[in-house]
Design a protein around this motif. Structure first.
Motif, PDB file in Angstrom:
ATOM      1  N   ASP A 169     -13.138 -66.065 -38.338  1.00  0.00           N
ATOM      2  CA  ASP A 169     -12.691 -65.928 -39.716  1.00  0.00           C
ATOM      3  C   ASP A 169     -12.052 -64.564 -39.888  1.00  0.00           C
ATOM      4  O   ASP A 169     -12.070 -63.740 -38.980  1.00  0.00           O
ATOM      5  CB  ASP A 169     -13.876 -66.056 -40.686  1.00  0.00           C
ATOM      6  CG  ASP A 169     -14.004 -67.434 -41.287  1.00  0.00           C
ATOM      7  OD1 ASP A 169     -12.960 -68.068 -41.539  1.00  0.00           O
ATOM      8  OD2 ASP A 169     -15.140 -67.875 -41.504  1.00  0.00           O
TER       9      ASP A 169
ATOM     10  N   LYS B 191     -23.457 -69.529 -42.628  1.00  0.00           N
ATOM     11  CA  LYS B 191     -22.592 -68.439 -42.171  1.00  0.00           C
ATOM     12  C   LYS B 191     -23.016 -67.094 -42.753  1.00  0.00           C
ATOM     13  O   LYS B 191     -22.865 -66.063 -42.108  1.00  0.00           O
ATOM     14  CB  LYS B 191     -21.130 -68.732 -42.484  1.00  0.00           C
ATOM     15  CG  LYS B 191     -20.512 -69.714 -41.501  1.00  0.00           C
ATOM     16  CD  LYS B 191     -19.012 -69.647 -41.539  1.00  0.00           C
ATOM     17  CE  LYS B 191     -18.432 -70.381 -40.355  1.00  0.00           C
ATOM     18  NZ  LYS B 191     -16.984 -70.240 -40.276  1.00  0.00           N
TER      19      LYS B 191
ATOM     20  N   GLN C   9     -17.295 -65.735 -35.603  1.00  0.00           N
ATOM     21  CA  GLN C   9     -17.212 -66.724 -36.672  1.00  0.00           C
ATOM     22  C   GLN C   9     -15.796 -67.266 -36.852  1.00  0.00           C
ATOM     23  O   GLN C   9     -15.570 -68.178 -37.626  1.00  0.00           O
ATOM     24  CB  GLN C   9     -17.729 -66.134 -37.993  1.00  0.00           C
ATOM     25  CG  GLN C   9     -19.206 -65.886 -37.974  1.00  0.00           C
ATOM     26  CD  GLN C   9     -19.766 -65.501 -39.335  1.00  0.00           C
ATOM     27  OE1 GLN C   9     -19.069 -64.994 -40.214  1.00  0.00           O
ATOM     28  NE2 GLN C   9     -21.049 -65.766 -39.521  1.00  0.00           N
TER      29      GLN C   9
ATOM     30  N   VAL D  67     -15.878 -62.057 -43.511  1.00  0.00           N
ATOM     31  CA  VAL D  67     -17.140 -61.583 -42.957  1.00  0.00           C
ATOM     32  C   VAL D  67     -17.769 -60.556 -43.899  1.00  0.00           C
ATOM     33  O   VAL D  67     -18.962 -60.620 -44.203  1.00  0.00           O
ATOM     34  CB  VAL D  67     -16.946 -60.981 -41.544  1.00  0.00           C
ATOM     35  CG1 VAL D  67     -18.218 -60.302 -41.051  1.00  0.00           C
ATOM     36  CG2 VAL D  67     -16.505 -62.051 -40.561  1.00  0.00           C
TER      37      VAL D  67
ATOM     38  N   ARG E 294     -19.188 -62.310 -46.865  1.00  0.00           N
ATOM     39  CA  ARG E 294     -20.443 -62.987 -46.537  1.00  0.00           C
ATOM     40  C   ARG E 294     -21.604 -62.004 -46.519  1.00  0.00           C
ATOM     41  O   ARG E 294     -22.691 -62.297 -47.013  1.00  0.00           O
ATOM     42  CB  ARG E 294     -20.353 -63.666 -45.174  1.00  0.00           C
ATOM     43  CG  ARG E 294     -19.667 -64.977 -45.212  1.00  0.00           C
ATOM     44  CD  ARG E 294     -19.766 -65.696 -43.868  1.00  0.00           C
ATOM     45  NE  ARG E 294     -18.714 -66.684 -43.867  1.00  0.00           N
ATOM     46  CZ  ARG E 294     -17.629 -66.615 -43.117  1.00  0.00           C
ATOM     47  NH1 ARG E 294     -17.472 -65.645 -42.244  1.00  0.00           N
ATOM     48  NH2 ARG E 294     -16.701 -67.540 -43.205  1.00  0.00           N
TER      49      ARG E 294
ATOM     50  N   GLU F  33     -26.120 -66.107 -40.734  1.00  0.00           N
ATOM     51  CA  GLU F  33     -25.688 -65.714 -39.397  1.00  0.00           C
ATOM     52  C   GLU F  33     -25.051 -64.321 -39.408  1.00  0.00           C
ATOM     53  O   GLU F  33     -25.361 -63.480 -38.571  1.00  0.00           O
ATOM     54  CB  GLU F  33     -24.686 -66.753 -38.903  1.00  0.00           C
ATOM     55  CG  GLU F  33     -24.174 -66.539 -37.524  1.00  0.00           C
ATOM     56  CD  GLU F  33     -23.178 -67.613 -37.161  1.00  0.00           C
ATOM     57  OE1 GLU F  33     -21.975 -67.326 -37.192  1.00  0.00           O
ATOM     58  OE2 GLU F  33     -23.603 -68.748 -36.878  1.00  0.00           O
ATOM     59  N   ALA F  34     -24.151 -64.074 -40.369  1.00  0.00           N
ATOM     60  CA  ALA F  34     -23.488 -62.773 -40.458  1.00  0.00           C
ATOM     61  C   ALA F  34     -24.511 -61.664 -40.697  1.00  0.00           C
ATOM     62  O   ALA F  34     -24.442 -60.602 -40.067  1.00  0.00           O
ATOM     63  CB  ALA F  34     -22.434 -62.788 -41.565  1.00  0.00           C
TER      64      ALA F  34
ATOM     65  N   ARG G 240     -24.118 -69.073 -30.082  1.00  0.00           N
ATOM     66  CA  ARG G 240     -23.789 -69.571 -31.420  1.00  0.00           C
ATOM     67  C   ARG G 240     -23.079 -70.921 -31.320  1.00  0.00           C
ATOM     68  O   ARG G 240     -23.427 -71.875 -32.006  1.00  0.00           O
ATOM     69  CB  ARG G 240     -22.904 -68.545 -32.126  1.00  0.00           C
ATOM     70  CG  ARG G 240     -22.467 -68.949 -33.497  1.00  0.00           C
ATOM     71  CD  ARG G 240     -21.506 -67.882 -34.068  1.00  0.00           C
ATOM     72  NE  ARG G 240     -20.972 -68.339 -35.310  1.00  0.00           N
ATOM     73  CZ  ARG G 240     -19.912 -69.120 -35.425  1.00  0.00           C
ATOM     74  NH1 ARG G 240     -19.269 -69.516 -34.348  1.00  0.00           N
ATOM     75  NH2 ARG G 240     -19.483 -69.505 -36.607  1.00  0.00           N
TER      76      ARG G 240
ATOM     77  N   THR H 196     -21.770 -65.201 -28.692  1.00  0.00           N
ATOM     78  CA  THR H 196     -20.764 -66.192 -29.086  1.00  0.00           C
ATOM     79  C   THR H 196     -21.043 -67.529 -28.410  1.00  0.00           C
ATOM     80  O   THR H 196     -20.985 -68.584 -29.050  1.00  0.00           O
ATOM     81  CB  THR H 196     -19.353 -65.695 -28.732  1.00  0.00           C
ATOM     82  OG1 THR H 196     -19.109 -64.469 -29.422  1.00  0.00           O
ATOM     83  CG2 THR H 196     -18.296 -66.716 -29.119  1.00  0.00           C
TER      84      THR H 196
END
Length: 173
Positions: A145, A121, A143, A150, A153, A124-125, A71, A68
């Motif tokens: 969210d 995103k 993220q 997620v 995504r 990344e996911a 990121r 985290t």
């Protein structure tokens, strides 16, 4: 941990992060595609993690916590610089665990190319879930969210990758 000496704190920090350094470095490099920027983000990540190490409540959450921080640091640095740099053959080889077979190199190249065309995103996911083994809940937290966002995504990212790589039929399970 606040009652420990500085050398003990250093040793405890190093032993806690050591199992995740290689994965963290590869994750950052997959986002930056630049060896020097990867080093910068990694250094800032370790600096911030060390500075706030006492605030970490659960040592078992350190992997998610480090990713985290990395990121966030990547996105902060990306905002500061707007130039785009591409992965070179030399920098890609620097972070591979073992040399791929010649026939696998083309597949790897096409996969990297396809990943680069995904929205940030989604990419990344997919990387966090499929490559680095984070849970959906951990990715949701990183993220910031909803869980359904997620999952969506991941689903859309897999579908786009399959389409770009010509493997749509492989997704029908």
């Amino acid at each position: 941990m606040r009652d420990t000496t500085l050398p003990e704190r250093h040793k405890h920090f190093e032993s806690a992060i050591d199992p995740f350094v290689a994965d963290l470095q590869r994750f950052i490099h997959s986002m930056t595609r630049d060896t020097e920027l990867t080093k910068d983000v990694l250094a800032e990540t370790f600096y911030k993690a060390y500075r706030n190490f006492d605030a970490l409540r659960e040592i078992s959450a350190i992997k998610s916590w480090l990713f985290t921080i990395a990121r966030r640091e990547f996105y902060e640095m990306r905002q500061k610089t707007t130039r785009t740099e591409f992965l070179t053959d030399e920098s890609e080889e620097e972070f591979t665990d073992s040399a791929p077979q010649p026939d696998q190199r083309a597949d790897i190249f096409f996969l990297h190319e396809a990943l680069e065309r995904l929205p940030a995103k989604q990419k990344e996911a997919l990387l966090l879930f499929e490559v680095y083994g984070f849970s959906l809940a951990e990715i949701q937290e990183m993220q910031q969210d909803s869980l359904s966002a997620v999952k969506q995504r991941l689903k859309r990212g897999r579908e786009k990758l399959a389409q770009m790589l010509g493997a749509e039929e492989a997704l029908s399970e």
